[in-house]
Design a protein around this motif. Structure first.
Motif, PDB file in Angstrom:
ATOM      1  N   LEU A 239      -7.087  -3.578   0.972  1.00  0.00           N
ATOM      2  CA  LEU A 239      -5.942  -3.243   1.814  1.00  0.00           C
ATOM      3  C   LEU A 239      -5.705  -1.739   1.854  1.00  0.00           C
ATOM      4  CD1 LEU A 239      -3.332  -6.009   0.887  1.00  0.00           C
ATOM      5  CD2 LEU A 239      -4.582  -5.763   3.030  1.00  0.00           C
ATOM      6  N   PHE A 240      -5.805  -1.102   0.691  1.00  0.00           N
ATOM      7  CA  PHE A 240      -5.551   0.335   0.616  1.00  0.00           C
ATOM      8  C   PHE A 240      -6.542   1.096   1.497  1.00  0.00           C
ATOM      9  CE2 PHE A 240      -5.422   4.601  -0.954  1.00  0.00           C
ATOM     10  CZ  PHE A 240      -4.162   4.782  -1.501  1.00  0.00           C
ATOM     11  N   THR A 241      -7.809   0.759   1.375  1.00  0.00           N
ATOM     12  CA  THR A 241      -8.838   1.462   2.140  1.00  0.00           C
ATOM     13  C   THR A 241      -8.694   1.189   3.626  1.00  0.00           C
ATOM     14  OG1 THR A 241     -10.353   1.289   0.257  1.00  0.00           O
ATOM     15  CG2 THR A 241     -11.315   1.823   2.395  1.00  0.00           C
TER      16      THR A 241
ATOM     17  N   VAL B  27       0.843  -1.199   0.000  1.00  0.00           N
ATOM     18  CA  VAL B  27       0.000   0.000   0.000  1.00  0.00           C
ATOM     19  C   VAL B  27       0.878   1.247   0.000  1.00  0.00           C
ATOM     20  CG1 VAL B  27      -1.667   1.332   1.347  1.00  0.00           C
ATOM     21  CG2 VAL B  27      -1.968  -1.133   1.060  1.00  0.00           C
ATOM     22  N   ARG B  28       1.932   1.227   0.799  1.00  0.00           N
ATOM     23  CA  ARG B  28       2.837   2.381   0.816  1.00  0.00           C
ATOM     24  C   ARG B  28       3.446   2.594  -0.564  1.00  0.00           C
ATOM     25  NH1 ARG B  28       7.582   2.325   5.129  1.00  0.00           N
ATOM     26  NH2 ARG B  28       8.053   0.417   4.003  1.00  0.00           N
ATOM     27  N   ARG B  29       3.806   1.515  -1.233  1.00  0.00           N
ATOM     28  CA  ARG B  29       4.376   1.632  -2.574  1.00  0.00           C
ATOM     29  C   ARG B  29       3.356   2.245  -3.536  1.00  0.00           C
ATOM     30  NH1 ARG B  29       7.741   3.220  -6.159  1.00  0.00           N
ATOM     31  NH2 ARG B  29       7.842   1.959  -8.050  1.00  0.00           N
ATOM     32  N   ALA B  30       2.102   1.850  -3.425  1.00  0.00           N
ATOM     33  CA  ALA B  30       1.062   2.431  -4.284  1.00  0.00           C
ATOM     34  C   ALA B  30       0.902   3.924  -4.017  1.00  0.00           C
ATOM     35  CB  ALA B  30      -0.260   1.704  -4.057  1.00  0.00           C
ATOM     36  N   GLU B  31       0.969   4.313  -2.753  1.00  0.00           N
ATOM     37  CA  GLU B  31       0.889   5.744  -2.421  1.00  0.00           C
ATOM     38  C   GLU B  31       2.065   6.503  -3.031  1.00  0.00           C
ATOM     39  OE1 GLU B  31      -1.312   6.461   1.684  1.00  0.00           O
ATOM     40  OE2 GLU B  31       0.462   5.210   1.946  1.00  0.00           O
ATOM     41  N   GLU B  32       3.238   5.880  -3.027  1.00  0.00           N
ATOM     42  CA  GLU B  32       4.403   6.523  -3.631  1.00  0.00           C
ATOM     43  C   GLU B  32       4.223   6.684  -5.137  1.00  0.00           C
ATOM     44  OE1 GLU B  32       7.478   3.896  -2.411  1.00  0.00           O
ATOM     45  OE2 GLU B  32       7.696   4.784  -0.405  1.00  0.00           O
TER      46      GLU B  32
ATOM     47  N   THR C 251      -5.355   3.569 -12.430  1.00  0.00           N
ATOM     48  CA  THR C 251      -6.639   2.951 -12.092  1.00  0.00           C
ATOM     49  C   THR C 251      -6.387   1.983 -10.953  1.00  0.00           C
ATOM     50  OG1 THR C 251      -6.361   1.077 -13.600  1.00  0.00           O
ATOM     51  CG2 THR C 251      -7.394   3.079 -14.510  1.00  0.00           C
ATOM     52  N   VAL C 252      -7.462   1.488 -10.359  1.00  0.00           N
ATOM     53  CA  VAL C 252      -7.300   0.466  -9.318  1.00  0.00           C
ATOM     54  C   VAL C 252      -6.548  -0.727  -9.893  1.00  0.00           C
ATOM     55  CG1 VAL C 252      -8.521  -1.176  -7.843  1.00  0.00           C
ATOM     56  CG2 VAL C 252      -9.325   1.180  -8.006  1.00  0.00           C
ATOM     57  N   GLY C 253      -6.899  -1.110 -11.124  1.00  0.00           N
ATOM     58  CA  GLY C 253      -6.243  -2.254 -11.742  1.00  0.00           C
ATOM     59  C   GLY C 253      -4.771  -2.027 -12.011  1.00  0.00           C
ATOM     60  N   SER C 254      -4.417  -0.828 -12.515  1.00  0.00           N
ATOM     61  CA  SER C 254      -3.009  -0.566 -12.841  1.00  0.00           C
ATOM     62  C   SER C 254      -2.159  -0.479 -11.575  1.00  0.00           C
ATOM     63  CB  SER C 254      -2.883   0.714 -13.659  1.00  0.00           C
ATOM     64  OG  SER C 254      -3.211   1.860 -12.887  1.00  0.00           O
ATOM     65  N   LEU C 255      -2.682   0.153 -10.530  1.00  0.00           N
ATOM     66  CA  LEU C 255      -1.936   0.251  -9.278  1.00  0.00           C
ATOM     67  C   LEU C 255      -1.798  -1.125  -8.633  1.00  0.00           C
ATOM     68  CD1 LEU C 255      -3.547   3.506  -7.847  1.00  0.00           C
ATOM     69  CD2 LEU C 255      -1.176   3.256  -8.613  1.00  0.00           C
ATOM     70  N   ALA C 256      -2.854  -1.909  -8.683  1.00  0.00           N
ATOM     71  CA  ALA C 256      -2.799  -3.265  -8.110  1.00  0.00           C
ATOM     72  C   ALA C 256      -1.746  -4.111  -8.821  1.00  0.00           C
ATOM     73  CB  ALA C 256      -4.178  -3.923  -8.208  1.00  0.00           C
ATOM     74  N   ALA C 257      -1.674  -3.979 -10.147  1.00  0.00           N
ATOM     75  CA  ALA C 257      -0.692  -4.754 -10.909  1.00  0.00           C
ATOM     76  C   ALA C 257       0.734  -4.356 -10.540  1.00  0.00           C
ATOM     77  CB  ALA C 257      -0.928  -4.556 -12.406  1.00  0.00           C
TER      78      ALA C 257
ATOM     79  N   ARG D 293     -10.160   7.806  -4.431  1.00  0.00           N
ATOM     80  CA  ARG D 293     -10.306   9.042  -3.662  1.00  0.00           C
ATOM     81  C   ARG D 293      -8.929   9.627  -3.360  1.00  0.00           C
ATOM     82  NH1 ARG D 293     -13.773  13.154  -1.744  1.00  0.00           N
ATOM     83  NH2 ARG D 293     -12.721  14.082   0.037  1.00  0.00           N
ATOM     84  N   ALA D 294      -7.991   8.774  -2.970  1.00  0.00           N
ATOM     85  CA  ALA D 294      -6.631   9.239  -2.702  1.00  0.00           C
ATOM     86  C   ALA D 294      -6.006   9.809  -3.968  1.00  0.00           C
ATOM     87  CB  ALA D 294      -5.783   8.089  -2.160  1.00  0.00           C
ATOM     88  N   LEU D 295      -6.270   9.178  -5.115  1.00  0.00           N
ATOM     89  CA  LEU D 295      -5.724   9.668  -6.378  1.00  0.00           C
ATOM     90  C   LEU D 295      -6.297  11.040  -6.713  1.00  0.00           C
ATOM     91  CD1 LEU D 295      -4.112   9.321  -8.989  1.00  0.00           C
ATOM     92  CD2 LEU D 295      -6.069   8.056  -9.936  1.00  0.00           C
TER      93      LEU D 295
END
Length: 295
Positions: A227-229, A193-198, A209-215, A238-240
């Motif tokens: 997990l993110f929520t 999740v921290r990596r996605a925020e970065e 997108t949710v899909g691209s960040l998840a990948a 929402r964070a994006l």
């Protein structure tokens, strides 16, 4: 209510220059939201339970013994952490002394957030320092500072230069005790999740997108969204959107790009949609924001 669970109306912060301290014992439903951030630094030290603090793209949980500091000028909010029954903590609003920045530097999480787990042997002295700060803030300059007693108002404002300096000296002891040899507190239990925020913070205008960040973090979209929520308190999109609006605000402040180009550079394909959500977030349309007409 907003989609991240925080109230639409903002909770005002004390005016810059004031020294205000207090202790809270909060239960379910406790939330504070400041879309414009605060004009002063906010220091929190948790004694029981668990809180969730966010500022900009940075988020962290606060557990007993954690000192979390929010620098001024960045949108922030904090609340009882999901699943926690209570959050008991000391807090102080003030202007930080120059030396504190160096002490807090190694604990930086980004966007003006600093989080450290104070060494266990310092907890009693930190608690005593906060009690002293509360008492010193009430000092009138005559006689000795009052001793806090049960039933006293849990919040105090320092009036007079002597009271302010004594209160800041007590808070300085807190910062020094917490940061000397302390370990950095991670922003949450899942590094993915921290990596996605970065990734969002590094390029908010990208077509995430949710899909691209998840990948990118090797998770399924549903698992990633869950997990993110759970960890940050807000859904990924929402964070994006918040990251894109902050990016747009910085472009309006520091460049002469047209509003349409600012919208496109921040990931908003429609200028009309950008104008609407920007006004919802900042209270004025983009052009007025650039001109300094900000609430």
């Amino acid at each position: 209510m907003t989609t991240d669970g925080l109230p639409e109306s903002a909770v005002p912060a004390p005016p810059p220059g004031m020294v205000v301290t207090g202790r809270y014992d909060q239960g379910p439903g406790y939330r504070v939201n400041r879309p414009q951030g605060s004009g002063s630094w906010l220091f929190t030290w948790t004694t029981e339970g668990r809180g969730l603090l966010r500022q900009g793209a940075a988020r962290t949980h606060a557990t007993p013994g954690d000192l979390v500091v929010l620098a001024p000028g960045v949108a922030h909010g904090y609340a009882l952490a999901p699943g926690a029954g209570r959050w008991r903590f000391w807090w102080a609003h003030c202007q930080a002394r120059p030396a504190w920045a160096a002490w807090l530097g190694p604990a930086a999480l980004g966007d003006g957030v600093y989080a450290v787990a104070a060494p266990g042997g310092t907890h009693r002295r930190i608690e005593a320092a906060f009690h002293r700060m509360l008492a010193d803030s009430r000092w009138t300059g005559t006689g000795a500072p009052p001793v806090p007693a049960p039933g006293d108002d849990p919040v105090a404002v320092a009036h007079g230069s002597a009271a302010r300096e004594l209160a800041l000296s007590a808070l300085e002891e807190v910062v020094l005790l917490a940061t000397a040899g302390a370990r950095r507190t991670p922003p949450g239990p899942d590094d993915r999740v921290r990596r996605a925020e970065e990734l969002i913070a590094a390029d908010p205008g990208a077509p995430h997108t949710v899909g691209s960040l998840a990948a990118r973090v090797a998770l399924s979209p549903s698992r990633f969204a869950h997990l993110f929520t759970r960890q940050t308190g807000v859904p990924p999109m929402r964070a994006l959107r918040e990251a894109r609006l902050r990016h747009a605000a910085r472009l309006l402040e520091s460049t002469d790009l047209t509003v349409e180009r600012v919208a496109a550079a921040s990931g908003f394909p429609s200028p009309f949609h950008f104008n609407r959500v920007f006004r919802e977030r900042y209270g004025v349309p983009p052009g007025a924001y650039r001109s300094g007409e900000r609430p």
